[in-house]
Design an enzyme around this catalytic site. Structure first.
Site, PDB file in Angstrom:
ATOM      1  N   ASP A  43       0.871  -1.098   0.047  1.00  0.00           N
ATOM      2  CA  ASP A  43      -0.032   0.065   0.137  1.00  0.00           C
ATOM      3  C   ASP A  43       0.962   1.208  -0.180  1.00  0.00           C
ATOM      4  O   ASP A  43       2.138   1.140   0.165  1.00  0.00           O
ATOM      5  CB  ASP A  43      -0.915   0.125   1.209  1.00  0.00           C
ATOM      6  CG  ASP A  43      -0.142  -0.329   2.545  1.00  0.00           C
ATOM      7  OD1 ASP A  43       0.785   0.146   2.612  1.00  0.00           O
ATOM      8  OD2 ASP A  43      -0.811  -0.813   3.532  1.00  0.00           O
ATOM      9  N   ASP A  45       1.612   5.177   1.488  1.00  0.00           N
ATOM     10  CA  ASP A  45       1.286   6.349   2.406  1.00  0.00           C
ATOM     11  C   ASP A  45       1.732   7.614   1.755  1.00  0.00           C
ATOM     12  O   ASP A  45       2.831   7.866   1.159  1.00  0.00           O
ATOM     13  CB  ASP A  45       2.172   6.116   3.512  1.00  0.00           C
ATOM     14  CG  ASP A  45       2.210   5.004   4.344  1.00  0.00           C
ATOM     15  OD1 ASP A  45       0.716   4.766   4.528  1.00  0.00           O
ATOM     16  OD2 ASP A  45       2.887   4.255   4.187  1.00  0.00           O
ATOM     17  N   ASP A 129      10.722   7.245  12.266  1.00  0.00           N
ATOM     18  CA  ASP A 129      11.377   6.446  13.103  1.00  0.00           C
ATOM     19  C   ASP A 129      12.923   5.909  12.753  1.00  0.00           C
ATOM     20  O   ASP A 129      13.858   6.154  13.308  1.00  0.00           O
ATOM     21  CB  ASP A 129      10.685   5.101  13.616  1.00  0.00           C
ATOM     22  CG  ASP A 129       9.874   4.332  12.097  1.00  0.00           C
ATOM     23  OD1 ASP A 129      10.362   5.064  11.200  1.00  0.00           O
ATOM     24  OD2 ASP A 129       9.107   3.544  12.596  1.00  0.00           O
TER      25      ASP A 129
END
Ligand code: ATP
Ligand code: MG
Length: 421
Positions: A43, A45, A129
């Site tokens: 997918d 983002d 992160d």
């Protein structure tokens, strides 16, 4: 010189529309990793300078929905796909407490509870992160931005490097420990030494994560085609004890080794497009060898005798294996059904047609096929138990005729079995 990253058409269109409306927009996250490594993104983002309300104005209120509390995101409908768009954020100051709420247990003082202050693209990259997760790609101009300066090199070298001081970043959000190890299991990346040291000392912090978020992360891992690799990485870095303590406790047992073989085969079949990824099937795959050990004949592939006691044991073992997670009940029930159907495939007294058309046949058959691929390699089983679509061609078992048959809605083949994730 790098190759142009090829993104799907709806995503290109979505970024183009945001840019045409005067905003900055990039593809971020896992899709860039996959594109750079030549894998098909599962997918996409998108991150943009537009606020959630502005995103809604670009795509229309009917097509765009604002979701989430911790992070406000927008889900935009593009044809059959739903694409997640977030607004650039800056790193919040960790408050260490939730205003107005009593805390049941002490939490690390740097833990973040609020993460919704909008920022610039660069600020947004720095709050992420890992360096490999902070790359931004603009498909319209073919621009790949690496604000941390290490992302592209780390991607090529396969290194998971925390952005900032790893111990502090894990304290802010312990789910990052799990995310680091997911990258190891999923891509075969290695942790850079400072990140690894912090992963090893920060694992227990995950217990401060709200149970619902933690369980959701476990479900995502179970859904992944790389579930076996991720669980291995968890074990190697002493993290599995917090996620699936039963599996960690039994790590050196034959059932665990067999479960990993079955999981690996499941992953291969998902990646080859031979079967869809399913959380309940993964649960059944992990639990099966332990069930065989406890109520079967103690030998892989010998299954067990179906009776009430066996069903109760299946339920109990699933619960034990997936403790402490409160898995969605529907998933546990589906896993139980996959497992309890296994002996039926070999029971000569069972009507074949009835089983072929039974609710849950599709997943149960796949469980059988996984065992067949790993253990039995019996071609006759494949012929005897066809895929549901092929099974649909077989005459249904005859039923007593109703006097006035009601018109039945026609089920499309892909909805004939309960849809999962
Ligand atoms: P996947 O392929 O599993 O979706 P992903 O990296 O895209 O992997 P997402 O959960 O979709 O994971 O998150 C998208 C991006 O958001 C990440 O790549 C990362 O940059 C950022 N992100 C997600 N979770 C965190 C977190 N806990 N802390 C900091 N940044 C995060
Ligand atoms: Mg993602």
């Amino acid at each position: 010189m790098r190759d142009k990253l090829v993104v799907s058409k709806p995503i290109y269109e979505l970024v183009r529309q945001l840019k045409n409306a005067g905003y900055i927009a990039y593809i971020v996250g896992g899709a860039i990793r996959d594109l750079m490594l030549g894998r098909e993104p599962k997918d996409y983002d998108i991150s943009t300078s537009a606020t959630p309300e502005e995103i809604r104005a670009v795509f229309g209120r009917r097509n765009a929905r604002i979701i989430g509390k911790r992070f406000q995101l927008v889900h935009v409908r593009m044809g059959p796909d739903i694409i997640e768009i977030s607004t650039f954020r800056r790193s919040p100051e960790s408050t260490g407490q939730i205003p107005g709420k009593a805390r049941p247990r002490p939490v690390p003082e740097n833990m973040i509870f609020r993460d919704n202050d909008f920022g610039t693209a660069e600020e947004d990259a720095w709050r992420r992160d890992f360096t490999v997760n902070a790359l931004f790609y603009d498909p319209v101009n073919d621009d790949l931005l690496d604000y941390t300066g290490c992302g592209i090199d780390d991607m090529h070298a396969g290194i998971v490097r925390s952005i900032g001081e790893p111990g502090l970043r894990f304290e802010e959000d312990p789910v990052r420990v799990l995310r680091a190890l997911k990258l190891v299991g999923q891509y075969g990346f290695t942790l850079d030494p400072a990140t690894e040291a912090a992963v090893r000392t920060s694992g227990s912090l995950i217990e401060h994560t709200p149970a619902s978020r933690f369980s959701l992360e476990i479900e995502k891992i179970l859904k992944s085609a790389y579930c076996d690799g991720i669980l291995n990485a968890f074990h190697d870095c002493d993290f599995l004890q917090y996620c699936l303590p039963y599996l960690e406790l039994n790590w050196n047992s034959p059932p665990r080794a067999y479960a990993m073989q079955l999981l690996a085969e499941r992953g291969r079949r998902i990646l080859e497009g031979r079967y869809r990824s399913s959380i309940s099937l993964a649960m059944a795959v992990i639990a099966l060898p332990f069930i065989e050990a406890e109520i079967g004949f103690g030998q892989h592939g010998r299954l067990w005798t179906k009776n009430y006691a066996a069903l109760t044991a299946i339920r109990r073992i699933i619960k034990e294996v997936f403790q402490p997670h409160n898995m969605i009940k529907r998933l546990a029930v589906s896993a139980q059904s996959i497992l309890s159907l296994q002996p039926d495939f070999f029971n000569p007294d069972k009507k074949r047609d009835k089983l072929l058309h039974s609710h849950g046949y599709e997943h149960a058959r796949e469980m059988l096929m996984l065992q067949n691929a790993v253990l039995w390699q019996d071609e006759r089983l494949i012929a005897k138990w066809p895929k549901p679509l092929e099974a649909g061609k077989h005459p249904r078992p005859t039923r007593r005729k109703r006097r006035r048959p009601k018109p039945q809605p026609r089920l499309r083949p892909d909805t004939a079995y309960p849809a999962e994730h």
